[in-house]
Design a protein around this motif. Structure first.
Motif, PDB file in Angstrom:
ATOM      1  N   ALA A  49       0.739  -1.259   0.056  1.00  0.00           N
ATOM      2  CA  ALA A  49       0.080   0.068  -0.003  1.00  0.00           C
ATOM      3  C   ALA A  49       0.960   1.538  -0.078  1.00  0.00           C
ATOM      4  CB  ALA A  49      -1.091   0.054   1.251  1.00  0.00           C
ATOM      5  N   ILE A  50       1.984   1.284   0.988  1.00  0.00           N
ATOM      6  CA  ILE A  50       2.944   2.382   0.755  1.00  0.00           C
ATOM      7  C   ILE A  50       3.604   2.474  -0.358  1.00  0.00           C
ATOM      8  CG2 ILE A  50       4.845   3.130   1.919  1.00  0.00           C
ATOM      9  CD1 ILE A  50       3.602   2.128   4.685  1.00  0.00           C
ATOM     10  N   ALA A  51       3.893   1.449  -0.976  1.00  0.00           N
ATOM     11  CA  ALA A  51       4.827   1.381  -2.343  1.00  0.00           C
ATOM     12  C   ALA A  51       3.870   2.061  -3.298  1.00  0.00           C
ATOM     13  CB  ALA A  51       5.316   0.036  -2.793  1.00  0.00           C
ATOM     14  N   ALA A  52       2.561   1.656  -3.340  1.00  0.00           N
ATOM     15  CA  ALA A  52       1.757   2.316  -4.461  1.00  0.00           C
ATOM     16  C   ALA A  52       1.447   3.692  -4.425  1.00  0.00           C
ATOM     17  CB  ALA A  52       0.435   1.481  -4.221  1.00  0.00           C
ATOM     18  N   ASP A  53       1.397   4.223  -2.850  1.00  0.00           N
ATOM     19  CA  ASP A  53       1.560   5.608  -2.979  1.00  0.00           C
ATOM     20  C   ASP A  53       2.325   6.041  -1.825  1.00  0.00           C
ATOM     21  OD1 ASP A  53       0.725   8.176  -2.196  1.00  0.00           O
ATOM     22  OD2 ASP A  53      -1.443   7.728  -2.157  1.00  0.00           O
ATOM     23  N   PRO A  54       3.639   6.346  -1.953  1.00  0.00           N
ATOM     24  CA  PRO A  54       4.781   6.718  -1.113  1.00  0.00           C
ATOM     25  C   PRO A  54       4.365   7.889  -0.397  1.00  0.00           C
ATOM     26  CG  PRO A  54       5.606   6.715  -3.292  1.00  0.00           C
ATOM     27  CD  PRO A  54       4.225   6.527  -3.562  1.00  0.00           C
TER      28      PRO A  54
END
Length: 69
Positions: free
Chosen positions: A62-67
């Motif tokens: 989730a974080i990788a998809a939206d840093p």
């Protein structure tokens, strides 16, 4: 500020989000079923995030998809 609310459809989260939006924060909302967020008046004002907080890989994805989270 960008804020991620985990449990957005719950008692605390669903009451916290309107206050954050009123203060002009950008809100990402996580719920077990993202479609349930549509039931809230603020459902269109937040970005739904799919993740399982108990799964490290899910949180990382989730974080990788939206840093910005």
């Amino acid at each position: 500020m960008r804020v991620l609310i985990i449990g957005a459809g719950g008692y605390v989260g669903s009451r916290l989000i309107p206050a954050l939006l009123e203060d002009r924060h950008q809100v990402a909302a996580r719920a077990r079923d993202l479609h349930k967020l549509d039931a809230f008046w603020w459902g269109d004002a937040v970005r739904g995030v799919e993740l399982d907080a108990t799964e490290d890989d899910s949180v990382r994805a989730a974080i990788a998809a939206d840093p910005s989270l």
